[in-house]
Design an enzyme around this catalytic site. Structure first.
Site, mmCIF file in Angstrom:
data_model
loop_
_atom_site.group_PDB
_atom_site.id
_atom_site.type_symbol
_atom_site.label_atom_id
_atom_site.label_comp_id
_atom_site.label_asym_id
_atom_site.label_seq_id
_atom_site.Cartn_x
_atom_site.Cartn_y
_atom_site.Cartn_z
ATOM 1 C CE LYS A 212 -3.053 2.659 3.061
ATOM 2 N NZ LYS A 212 -3.693 2.724 4.394
ATOM 3 C CG ASP B 46 -5.652 8.294 4.593
ATOM 4 O OD1 ASP B 46 -6.532 8.847 3.903
ATOM 5 O OD2 ASP B 46 -5.898 7.425 5.444
ATOM 6 C CE LYS C 290 -6.582 8.868 8.276
ATOM 7 N NZ LYS C 290 -6.693 7.547 8.934
ATOM 8 C CG ASP D 175 -1.848 5.429 5.299
ATOM 9 O OD1 ASP D 175 -1.635 4.567 6.164
ATOM 10 O OD2 ASP D 175 -2.997 5.769 4.977
ATOM 11 C CG ASP E 129 -9.755 7.389 7.233
ATOM 12 O OD1 ASP E 129 -8.712 7.515 6.563
ATOM 13 O OD2 ASP E 129 -9.752 7.345 8.482
ATOM 14 C CD GLU F 166 -6.695 5.258 2.777
ATOM 15 O OE1 GLU F 166 -5.518 5.008 3.077
ATOM 16 O OE2 GLU F 166 -7.575 5.432 3.642
ATOM 17 N NE ARG G 124 -10.488 -1.327 4.749
ATOM 18 C CZ ARG G 124 -10.960 -1.380 5.999
ATOM 19 N NH1 ARG G 124 -12.078 -2.028 6.257
ATOM 20 N NH2 ARG G 124 -10.305 -0.812 6.991
#
Length: 317
Positions: free
Chosen positions: A83, A88, A95, A106, A165, A167, A169
């Site tokens: 990933k 993010d 957030k 991330d 959020d 995201e 996956r």
């Protein structure tokens, strides 16, 4: 890995998807084959889950594919998936100000995969591998995905994006499918996926899920050899029912109060299918691995993946 820590620690306006591509291209000097595809090609591949994350961003996303075939390579094709969300915001599930600045971490799964491939190539390990990295940020503009939107992944499964959020996956769903399409026969993905993984295990172990006992054993052995600690978590048909969508095949983030790390893993399981697969949630990527790194990114995962590849390439591995 110093290279992994460097990628983790760089500011998000510096370590963009384009910068990850540039680092990937440097591995060509080691004999790694590198392919980079941008927005148009990702969309042409009908990767609607991945595209849902980058559609609100001005940054050019990248699907980065790396291939290595070492001298005398043997064993099933090893697949590594990372990933690479370079920052993010949480999208329209924004957030909090307490957490948003750290969201450059991330990209940690992608950084670990990228630098593990570099190490495997430098060591000339006799393994055949394909690595897939989905790189983008998760930003907001008028085109950004809305909570409740339905998107279609490359596999054909439809997904309710009930939490923008969640995201990572979405990115991994299409990257896992792509790795399988490219011939990966054993897969491990690394991702900073859920805060619940820290709630469960703190910053000593990373959470591990696997759909195959032999592959889980290989990861456990690599963990013991590398000192990067894993703790296996459950997959169960009852969890599979909980990621079923109301208006689509899947829900990317079923209701609050549920076991989000487990449900995230079960969501990814749908895209790994019957291929032996493991998912590692390394959300505490800036704390794991101390005392290797006193502050900032810890570079967790490179040692683990190198030991996994070393064992995978060994006779009978």
């Amino acid at each position: 890995s110093v290279g992994t820590r460097d990628l983790q620690d760089r500011a998000p306006n510096d370590a963009t998807p384009t910068a990850l591509c540039a680092r990937a291209k440097e591995l060509e000097a080691l004999g790694v084959t590198v392919e980079v595809e941008g927005r148009a090609k990702i969309q042409a591949r009908r990767m609607g889950a991945f595209a849902a994350v980058f559609q609100g961003s001005a940054e050019e996303p990248a699907l980065i594919t790396l291939r290595w075939r070492g001298p005398g390579a043997r064993g099933p094709v090893l697949g590594l998936v990372g990933k690479g969300v370079t920052h993010d915001t949480g999208g329209y599930a924004l957030k909090t100000k307490a957490s948003i600045a750290a969201m450059k971490f991330d990209t940690s799964g992608a950084a670990a995969v990228l630098e593990a491939v570099a190490a495997i190539a430098e060591l000339r390990l006799p393994v055949e591998l394909v690595a897939v990295i989905g790189a983008t940020d998760n930003s907001i503009d008028g085109a950004a995905v809305h909570p409740g939107d339905v998107v279609r992944a490359a596999s054909g499964l439809t997904i309710e994006v009930n939490n923008p959020d969640a995201e990572g996956r979405l990115v991994l769903a299409d990257c896992l499918w792509h790795a399988r399409e490219l011939g990966a026969e054993r897969i491990v993905d690394l991702a900073t996926l859920t805060g619940g993984a820290i709630t469960a295990l703190g910053t000593v172990h990373c959470a591990l899920w696997a759909n195959d006992e032999g592959w889980a054993g290989a990861l456990a052995a690599a963990s013991a050899a590398s000192g990067e600690l894993l703790w296996r978590m459950p997959l169960h048909p009852d969890y599979a029912e909980q990621v079923t969508g109301t208006y689509a095949d899947l829900d990317n983030s079923p209701g609050a109060g549920k076991a989000q790390p487990v449900l995230a893993a079960e969501f990814l399981h749908r895209f790994a299918g019957d291929t032996p697969w493991a998912h590692i949630d390394l959300t505490a990527a800036h704390d794991l691995g101390k005392p290797y790194a006193k502050k900032g990114g810890a570079g967790w995962g490179v040692r683990l993946l190198v030991e996994l590849a070393r064992a995978h390439a060994a006779p009978g591995g």
